[in-house]
Motif scaffolding. Sequence first.
Motif, mmCIF file in Angstrom:
data_model
loop_
_atom_site.group_PDB
_atom_site.id
_atom_site.type_symbol
_atom_site.label_atom_id
_atom_site.label_comp_id
_atom_site.label_asym_id
_atom_site.label_seq_id
_atom_site.Cartn_x
_atom_site.Cartn_y
_atom_site.Cartn_z
ATOM 1 N N ARG A 268 36.664 62.395 -7.480
ATOM 2 C CA ARG A 268 36.222 63.518 -6.641
ATOM 3 C C ARG A 268 36.961 63.548 -5.305
ATOM 4 O O ARG A 268 37.338 64.621 -4.823
ATOM 5 C CB ARG A 268 34.718 63.425 -6.411
ATOM 6 C CG ARG A 268 34.148 64.594 -5.616
ATOM 7 C CD ARG A 268 34.301 65.920 -6.317
ATOM 8 N NE ARG A 268 33.254 66.131 -7.312
ATOM 9 C CZ ARG A 268 33.066 67.277 -7.951
ATOM 10 N NH1 ARG A 268 33.873 68.303 -7.725
ATOM 11 N NH2 ARG A 268 32.114 67.399 -8.851
ATOM 12 N N ILE A 269 37.202 62.390 -4.703
ATOM 13 C CA ILE A 269 37.919 62.367 -3.420
ATOM 14 C C ILE A 269 39.350 62.880 -3.603
ATOM 15 O O ILE A 269 39.866 63.630 -2.774
ATOM 16 C CB ILE A 269 37.908 60.947 -2.814
ATOM 17 C CG1 ILE A 269 36.496 60.600 -2.333
ATOM 18 C CG2 ILE A 269 38.894 60.849 -1.646
ATOM 19 C CD1 ILE A 269 36.354 59.187 -1.788
ATOM 20 N N LYS A 270 39.981 62.476 -4.704
ATOM 21 C CA LYS A 270 41.328 62.980 -4.976
ATOM 22 C C LYS A 270 41.316 64.499 -5.139
ATOM 23 O O LYS A 270 42.224 65.196 -4.660
ATOM 24 C CB LYS A 270 41.896 62.318 -6.232
ATOM 25 C CG LYS A 270 42.395 60.900 -6.001
ATOM 26 C CD LYS A 270 42.963 60.269 -7.257
ATOM 27 C CE LYS A 270 44.319 60.834 -7.606
ATOM 28 N NZ LYS A 270 44.949 60.092 -8.730
ATOM 29 N N GLU A 271 40.296 65.015 -5.800
ATOM 30 C CA GLU A 271 40.182 66.471 -5.948
ATOM 31 C C GLU A 271 40.071 67.148 -4.588
ATOM 32 O O GLU A 271 40.743 68.152 -4.321
ATOM 33 C CB GLU A 271 38.958 66.820 -6.799
ATOM 34 C CG GLU A 271 38.773 68.329 -6.973
ATOM 35 C CD GLU A 271 37.408 68.694 -7.536
ATOM 36 O OE1 GLU A 271 37.171 69.904 -7.725
ATOM 37 O OE2 GLU A 271 36.577 67.799 -7.761
ATOM 38 N N GLY B 11 31.078 65.691 0.761
ATOM 39 C CA GLY B 11 30.481 64.445 0.312
ATOM 40 C C GLY B 11 29.309 64.632 -0.633
ATOM 41 O O GLY B 11 29.031 63.768 -1.478
ATOM 42 N N LYS B 12 28.615 65.751 -0.490
ATOM 43 C CA LYS B 12 27.464 66.024 -1.358
ATOM 44 C C LYS B 12 27.884 66.112 -2.824
ATOM 45 O O LYS B 12 27.124 65.737 -3.725
ATOM 46 C CB LYS B 12 26.792 67.321 -0.915
ATOM 47 C CG LYS B 12 25.386 67.514 -1.438
ATOM 48 C CD LYS B 12 24.747 68.728 -0.772
ATOM 49 C CE LYS B 12 23.293 68.860 -1.161
ATOM 50 N NZ LYS B 12 22.634 70.000 -0.480
ATOM 51 N N ASN B 13 29.084 66.603 -3.072
ATOM 52 C CA ASN B 13 29.588 66.707 -4.446
ATOM 53 C C ASN B 13 29.770 65.331 -5.085
ATOM 54 O O ASN B 13 29.541 65.152 -6.281
ATOM 55 C CB ASN B 13 30.908 67.475 -4.471
ATOM 56 C CG ASN B 13 30.737 68.918 -4.011
ATOM 57 O OD1 ASN B 13 30.762 69.178 -2.817
ATOM 58 N ND2 ASN B 13 30.537 69.836 -4.942
ATOM 59 N N ILE B 14 30.192 64.361 -4.268
ATOM 60 C CA ILE B 14 30.322 62.988 -4.762
ATOM 61 C C ILE B 14 28.952 62.439 -5.139
ATOM 62 O O ILE B 14 28.768 61.837 -6.207
ATOM 63 C CB ILE B 14 30.987 62.089 -3.703
ATOM 64 C CG1 ILE B 14 32.387 62.612 -3.349
ATOM 65 C CG2 ILE B 14 31.067 60.643 -4.182
ATOM 66 C CD1 ILE B 14 33.024 61.913 -2.171
ATOM 67 N N ASP C 70 46.855 57.714 0.830
ATOM 68 C CA ASP C 70 48.224 57.300 0.500
ATOM 69 C C ASP C 70 48.679 57.908 -0.821
ATOM 70 O O ASP C 70 49.816 58.381 -0.953
ATOM 71 C CB ASP C 70 48.309 55.771 0.385
ATOM 72 C CG ASP C 70 48.152 55.078 1.726
ATOM 73 O OD1 ASP C 70 48.181 55.767 2.755
ATOM 74 O OD2 ASP C 70 47.984 53.840 1.728
ATOM 75 N N GLU C 71 47.796 57.916 -1.811
ATOM 76 C CA GLU C 71 48.134 58.453 -3.136
ATOM 77 C C GLU C 71 48.461 59.943 -3.078
ATOM 78 O O GLU C 71 49.403 60.410 -3.722
ATOM 79 C CB GLU C 71 46.955 58.257 -4.103
ATOM 80 C CG GLU C 71 46.698 56.837 -4.541
ATOM 81 C CD GLU C 71 45.520 56.767 -5.494
ATOM 82 O OE1 GLU C 71 45.504 57.550 -6.470
ATOM 83 O OE2 GLU C 71 44.608 55.948 -5.268
ATOM 84 N N VAL C 72 47.686 60.680 -2.299
ATOM 85 C CA VAL C 72 47.809 62.141 -2.292
ATOM 86 C C VAL C 72 48.857 62.633 -1.291
ATOM 87 O O VAL C 72 49.661 63.521 -1.600
ATOM 88 C CB VAL C 72 46.444 62.803 -1.998
ATOM 89 C CG1 VAL C 72 46.585 64.332 -1.930
ATOM 90 C CG2 VAL C 72 45.425 62.414 -3.059
ATOM 91 N N PHE C 73 48.885 62.035 -0.096
ATOM 92 C CA PHE C 73 49.747 62.549 0.979
ATOM 93 C C PHE C 73 50.929 61.644 1.314
ATOM 94 O O PHE C 73 51.867 62.077 1.968
ATOM 95 C CB PHE C 73 48.923 62.762 2.257
ATOM 96 C CG PHE C 73 47.955 63.897 2.178
ATOM 97 C CD1 PHE C 73 48.383 65.215 2.253
ATOM 98 C CD2 PHE C 73 46.604 63.654 2.034
ATOM 99 C CE1 PHE C 73 47.490 66.262 2.189
ATOM 100 C CE2 PHE C 73 45.694 64.698 1.962
ATOM 101 C CZ PHE C 73 46.137 66.006 2.035
ATOM 102 N N GLY C 74 50.862 60.387 0.933
ATOM 103 C CA GLY C 74 51.907 59.454 1.342
ATOM 104 C C GLY C 74 51.439 58.604 2.506
ATOM 105 O O GLY C 74 50.494 58.951 3.214
#
Length: 411
Positions: free
Chosen positions: A295-298, A232-235, A335-339
Amino acid sequence: MKEIISSLDIGSSTVKLVVGEVYNNEVNVLSVSEVKSKGVKKGLIVNPEETLISLKEVFSRTEEMLSIKINKVLLIIPSYYAEFLVVEGCTTIRNEDGIVDGNDIVSVLQSSVYNKVPNNKEFVSIMPIEFILDDTEKVKDPKGMKASKMTCKAVVSLAPKKNVYTAVSLLENLGVSIVDINFGGLADYYEFKTSDHDKKNVAVVNIGEEKTEVSIFKKGIMIETENIEIGGKNIDRDICYIYDISRKKAKTLKEKFALASKRNASTSWSEDVVTNTNENIKISQYELSEIINSRIKEILELVKKQINLLTKMEISYIIITGGTTEVNDFNLVVDEVFGKEMKSYKVKEIGCRHNKYSSSLGLIKYYHNKLAFRNKLAYTVDEEQQGELVNTKKSNNSTILGKIYGYFFND
């Protein structure tokens, strides 16, 4: 004797101490204390003197709330360089009637671990895979069954001693002893697990402040874990850099205003913010959500890659938790990344309804289950201290706190 258990999580962002009573396999939260972490980086204690300050404060707050001394805790430890070994042990059933009881289970588990722990490692936990009675019958729970000999196949988890001993030393300095230790991944699993999870292969992901922990479970048994150096710090840093604002403001915007997904973000809704150079700017929800979403998607893509590196098994469920998952619409990014079959979970216990507490609560549940399997009561608050809690309830029965104690402690 009531099963009142205290659980300590020394995180990179905060130190959390949760005290709860286990009743009907549910945790009733009695107190929650949280203070800013000092001397902790990526879950590891790097400055013991500073960490001791945080520990003193969190214990002081809890003891003030409950009016008792907390002198025993369960402890979450870092999972860096964890090892998992498949072991086997055997014991003779010593009861005259040949019925397996909790003492026999403890005995066979001890024999499974004997001489299996290297000198540079610390024993963390042992998870039974199966028990074999008289070399023939394989069972998951042998209590109450008849046999003359019992063999156990299990998975032992180990951690480097340095991951454990620094925290042990600091707590001893405070007069606090550690009753049990375990990794955050296992604790998170126990916070959210269902009977179906115990039959499948599951990945548990905790997105923390400075790191993301990924753990693999095979039919309820933890077999692998790894840490990714991002959280979270990266966000927060992304927001700070783009808008030239303080980290405190960035964190507030992330938690109170932004969405994790752009799908529901508004282009017209904006917040007025003062930059580090005293410039007044407007930050739209859509723009901010776009930054956070990226960033969350990454992070989730790195998680997916790490899961594939840790195991070739088919994963049926992914449990995603940790403080970062509290950002609104986080599930849409999952949902976008894993389904849609994978999702982030939510802590539901009253008084702890935030995913940053999932490890603390889960460790309480794990410890209770572990001792119940051995036919023992689980508690870190002893009978005398429990009596003091009841006396506190009686002297405060006209207050809200007194009513809470009455609810938890009246027979």
